[in-house]
Write a protein that holds these residues in place. Structure first.
Motif, PDB file in Angstrom:
ATOM      1  N   VAL A 162       0.847  -1.206   0.000  1.00  0.00           N
ATOM      2  CA  VAL A 162       0.000   0.000   0.000  1.00  0.00           C
ATOM      3  C   VAL A 162       0.875   1.246   0.000  1.00  0.00           C
ATOM      4  CG1 VAL A 162      -1.709   1.324   1.309  1.00  0.00           C
ATOM      5  CG2 VAL A 162      -1.994  -1.155   1.037  1.00  0.00           C
ATOM      6  N   ASP A 163       1.933   1.237   0.811  1.00  0.00           N
ATOM      7  CA  ASP A 163       2.851   2.376   0.839  1.00  0.00           C
ATOM      8  C   ASP A 163       3.513   2.573  -0.527  1.00  0.00           C
ATOM      9  OD1 ASP A 163       4.520   4.457   2.141  1.00  0.00           O
ATOM     10  OD2 ASP A 163       6.116   3.015   1.771  1.00  0.00           O
ATOM     11  N   ALA A 164       3.930   1.471  -1.165  1.00  0.00           N
ATOM     12  CA  ALA A 164       4.539   1.575  -2.500  1.00  0.00           C
ATOM     13  C   ALA A 164       3.539   2.153  -3.497  1.00  0.00           C
ATOM     14  CB  ALA A 164       5.032   0.210  -2.968  1.00  0.00           C
ATOM     15  N   ALA A 165       2.289   1.679  -3.444  1.00  0.00           N
ATOM     16  CA  ALA A 165       1.260   2.191  -4.351  1.00  0.00           C
ATOM     17  C   ALA A 165       1.052   3.694  -4.141  1.00  0.00           C
ATOM     18  CB  ALA A 165      -0.052   1.426  -4.145  1.00  0.00           C
ATOM     19  N   LEU A 166       0.978   4.108  -2.886  1.00  0.00           N
ATOM     20  CA  LEU A 166       0.806   5.532  -2.601  1.00  0.00           C
ATOM     21  C   LEU A 166       1.962   6.363  -3.142  1.00  0.00           C
ATOM     22  CD1 LEU A 166      -0.598   5.297   1.018  1.00  0.00           C
ATOM     23  CD2 LEU A 166      -1.749   6.406  -0.918  1.00  0.00           C
ATOM     24  N   SER A 167       3.171   5.826  -3.068  1.00  0.00           N
ATOM     25  CA  SER A 167       4.326   6.598  -3.529  1.00  0.00           C
ATOM     26  C   SER A 167       4.405   6.671  -5.050  1.00  0.00           C
ATOM     27  CB  SER A 167       5.615   6.029  -2.951  1.00  0.00           C
ATOM     28  OG  SER A 167       5.919   4.782  -3.519  1.00  0.00           O
ATOM     29  N   LEU A 168       3.786   5.730  -5.754  1.00  0.00           N
ATOM     30  CA  LEU A 168       3.826   5.709  -7.215  1.00  0.00           C
ATOM     31  C   LEU A 168       2.576   6.303  -7.867  1.00  0.00           C
ATOM     32  CD1 LEU A 168       5.279   2.121  -7.693  1.00  0.00           C
ATOM     33  CD2 LEU A 168       6.467   4.280  -8.145  1.00  0.00           C
ATOM     34  N   ALA A 169       1.523   6.457  -7.102  1.00  0.00           N
ATOM     35  CA  ALA A 169       0.236   6.898  -7.646  1.00  0.00           C
ATOM     36  C   ALA A 169       0.261   8.353  -8.083  1.00  0.00           C
ATOM     37  CB  ALA A 169      -0.861   6.703  -6.603  1.00  0.00           C
ATOM     38  N   THR A 170      -0.575   8.643  -9.064  1.00  0.00           N
ATOM     39  CA  THR A 170      -0.836  10.013  -9.487  1.00  0.00           C
ATOM     40  C   THR A 170      -2.103  10.461  -8.765  1.00  0.00           C
ATOM     41  OG1 THR A 170       0.149   9.638 -11.657  1.00  0.00           O
ATOM     42  CG2 THR A 170      -1.364  11.503 -11.441  1.00  0.00           C
ATOM     43  N   GLY A 171      -1.960  11.400  -7.864  1.00  0.00           N
ATOM     44  CA  GLY A 171      -3.115  11.856  -7.094  1.00  0.00           C
ATOM     45  C   GLY A 171      -3.526  10.832  -6.053  1.00  0.00           C
ATOM     46  N   LYS A 172      -4.779  10.908  -5.662  1.00  0.00           N
ATOM     47  CA  LYS A 172      -5.290  10.039  -4.609  1.00  0.00           C
ATOM     48  C   LYS A 172      -5.546   8.633  -5.131  1.00  0.00           C
ATOM     49  CE  LYS A 172      -7.773  11.607  -1.352  1.00  0.00           C
ATOM     50  NZ  LYS A 172      -8.825  12.070  -0.479  1.00  0.00           N
ATOM     51  N   LEU A 173      -5.459   7.667  -4.219  1.00  0.00           N
ATOM     52  CA  LEU A 173      -5.798   6.279  -4.524  1.00  0.00           C
ATOM     53  C   LEU A 173      -7.197   5.991  -4.005  1.00  0.00           C
ATOM     54  CD1 LEU A 173      -2.721   4.044  -3.640  1.00  0.00           C
ATOM     55  CD2 LEU A 173      -3.754   4.379  -5.869  1.00  0.00           C
ATOM     56  N   GLY A 174      -7.989   5.317  -4.844  1.00  0.00           N
ATOM     57  CA  GLY A 174      -9.305   4.873  -4.420  1.00  0.00           C
ATOM     58  C   GLY A 174      -9.327   3.358  -4.300  1.00  0.00           C
ATOM     59  N   ALA A 194      18.157  14.100   9.511  1.00  0.00           N
ATOM     60  CA  ALA A 194      17.487  14.181   8.210  1.00  0.00           C
ATOM     61  C   ALA A 194      16.087  13.567   8.326  1.00  0.00           C
ATOM     62  CB  ALA A 194      18.306  13.427   7.162  1.00  0.00           C
ATOM     63  N   PRO A 195      15.163  14.030   7.511  1.00  0.00           N
ATOM     64  CA  PRO A 195      13.809  13.469   7.576  1.00  0.00           C
ATOM     65  C   PRO A 195      13.792  12.024   7.075  1.00  0.00           C
ATOM     66  CG  PRO A 195      14.005  14.958   5.720  1.00  0.00           C
ATOM     67  CD  PRO A 195      15.291  15.065   6.494  1.00  0.00           C
ATOM     68  N   PRO A 196      12.827  11.241   7.544  1.00  0.00           N
ATOM     69  CA  PRO A 196      12.705   9.858   7.078  1.00  0.00           C
ATOM     70  C   PRO A 196      12.195   9.830   5.634  1.00  0.00           C
ATOM     71  CG  PRO A 196      10.857  10.409   8.490  1.00  0.00           C
ATOM     72  CD  PRO A 196      11.800  11.594   8.516  1.00  0.00           C
ATOM     73  N   PRO A 197      12.481   8.749   4.894  1.00  0.00           N
ATOM     74  CA  PRO A 197      11.971   8.664   3.526  1.00  0.00           C
ATOM     75  C   PRO A 197      10.452   8.502   3.480  1.00  0.00           C
ATOM     76  CG  PRO A 197      13.051   6.615   4.127  1.00  0.00           C
ATOM     77  CD  PRO A 197      13.290   7.584   5.253  1.00  0.00           C
ATOM     78  N   VAL A 198       9.898   7.959   4.548  1.00  0.00           N
ATOM     79  CA  VAL A 198       8.444   7.805   4.672  1.00  0.00           C
ATOM     80  C   VAL A 198       8.040   8.558   5.936  1.00  0.00           C
ATOM     81  CG1 VAL A 198       6.540   6.172   4.957  1.00  0.00           C
ATOM     82  CG2 VAL A 198       8.492   5.566   3.518  1.00  0.00           C
ATOM     83  N   SER A 199       7.173   9.535   5.765  1.00  0.00           N
ATOM     84  CA  SER A 199       6.772  10.368   6.897  1.00  0.00           C
ATOM     85  C   SER A 199       5.625   9.719   7.671  1.00  0.00           C
ATOM     86  CB  SER A 199       6.319  11.744   6.390  1.00  0.00           C
ATOM     87  OG  SER A 199       5.082  11.598   5.701  1.00  0.00           O
ATOM     88  N   ILE A 200       5.336  10.292   8.824  1.00  0.00           N
ATOM     89  CA  ILE A 200       4.195   9.816   9.602  1.00  0.00           C
ATOM     90  C   ILE A 200       2.902  10.034   8.814  1.00  0.00           C
ATOM     91  CG2 ILE A 200       3.799  11.936  10.914  1.00  0.00           C
ATOM     92  CD1 ILE A 200       3.596   8.386  12.356  1.00  0.00           C
ATOM     93  N   GLU A 201       2.863  11.089   8.013  1.00  0.00           N
ATOM     94  CA  GLU A 201       1.683  11.336   7.175  1.00  0.00           C
ATOM     95  C   GLU A 201       1.532  10.239   6.121  1.00  0.00           C
ATOM     96  OE1 GLU A 201       4.013  13.718   7.841  1.00  0.00           O
ATOM     97  OE2 GLU A 201       2.845  14.989   9.200  1.00  0.00           O
ATOM     98  N   ASP A 202       2.656   9.779   5.548  1.00  0.00           N
ATOM     99  CA  ASP A 202       2.617   8.671   4.589  1.00  0.00           C
ATOM    100  C   ASP A 202       2.085   7.404   5.263  1.00  0.00           C
ATOM    101  OD1 ASP A 202       3.814  10.292   2.610  1.00  0.00           O
ATOM    102  OD2 ASP A 202       5.828   9.673   3.225  1.00  0.00           O
ATOM    103  N   TYR A 203       2.564   7.155   6.485  1.00  0.00           N
ATOM    104  CA  TYR A 203       2.132   5.988   7.245  1.00  0.00           C
ATOM    105  C   TYR A 203       0.635   6.066   7.524  1.00  0.00           C
ATOM    106  CZ  TYR A 203       1.855   2.599  11.044  1.00  0.00           C
ATOM    107  OH  TYR A 203       1.499   1.554  11.848  1.00  0.00           O
ATOM    108  N   VAL A 204       0.153   7.226   7.948  1.00  0.00           N
ATOM    109  CA  VAL A 204      -1.272   7.408   8.229  1.00  0.00           C
ATOM    110  C   VAL A 204      -2.098   7.179   6.956  1.00  0.00           C
ATOM    111  CG1 VAL A 204      -3.037   9.116   8.858  1.00  0.00           C
ATOM    112  CG2 VAL A 204      -0.955   8.889  10.236  1.00  0.00           C
ATOM    113  N   ALA A 205      -1.623   7.669   5.815  1.00  0.00           N
ATOM    114  CA  ALA A 205      -2.340   7.465   4.551  1.00  0.00           C
ATOM    115  C   ALA A 205      -2.440   5.977   4.222  1.00  0.00           C
ATOM    116  CB  ALA A 205      -1.652   8.218   3.416  1.00  0.00           C
ATOM    117  N   ALA A 206      -1.346   5.231   4.407  1.00  0.00           N
ATOM    118  CA  ALA A 206      -1.367   3.789   4.139  1.00  0.00           C
ATOM    119  C   ALA A 206      -2.299   3.077   5.108  1.00  0.00           C
ATOM    120  CB  ALA A 206       0.048   3.212   4.227  1.00  0.00           C
TER     121      ALA A 206
END
Length: 183
Positions: A43-55, A158-170
């Protein structure tokens, strides 16, 4: 991006009991089964590759091989705003305790297909008819590399490559999948 598939199917859930982390199989503590534990990577990989929001197009959750309080297999179909499809498959149904289980990540665009089987990675390109073997890091080694990168980033502030916001989205997509699948 045309479509992507992220499959992470490991051995039976009893391995968590044997490893002393049975809480992974307790929905009150871990929040779910294979989808939450393994599927979050896809899911995280999909979010990082997606154009816009994922449904969330569809979800199927099964518990046919290893009955218990959490699912042993899950399949999600997601779609981004550009129409690309993302399939996430996660499970505890691989008939082996072999590290890495049944692993495949496939990313497909108009000119290139990248296929990662964990121990072998290829990139096929249409314009030059090439199929190239790429350097690979085994899945077990990847976790050590992620840990090294995490510690290095902490040391450099340095910031993480995946943020807490990314985690929450997944996790929000996974929550929606569990809700759509129902009890």
């Amino acid at each position: 991006m045309a479509h992507c598939q992220f499959r992470l199917v490991n051995g039976p859930p009893q391995r968590y009991i044997a490893d002393g982390v049975a809480w992974v199989l307790d929905p009150a503590v871990g929040g779910g089964g294979a989808l939450r534990n393994l599927g979050i990577h896809g899911v995280d990989a999909a979010l990082s590759l997606a154009t816009g929001k994922l449904g969330l197009k569809s979800v199927s959750i099964a518990n046919r091989i290893h009955p218990g309080p959490v699912e042993d297999h899950a399949l999600l179909v997601l779609e981004d705003e550009a129409g690309a499809l993302f399939i996430v498959e996660a499970g505890y149904t691989f008939a082996s305790m072999r590290p890495g289980g049944d692993f495949e990540w496939r990313i497909v665009s108009a000119n290139a297909t990248l296929i990662d089987h964990g121990d072998h990675v290829i990139c096929a390109t249409l314009d030059d008819a090439a199929i190239v073997d790429l350097p690979v890091e085994l899945p077990a080694t990847r976790y050590r590399l992620f840990m090294r990168d995490t510690l290095d980033r902490l040391a450099r502030k340095a910031p993480p490559p995946v943020s807490i916001e990314d985690y929450v989205a997944a996790m929000s997509l996974i929550d929606a999948a569990y809700q759509k699948a129902g009890p």
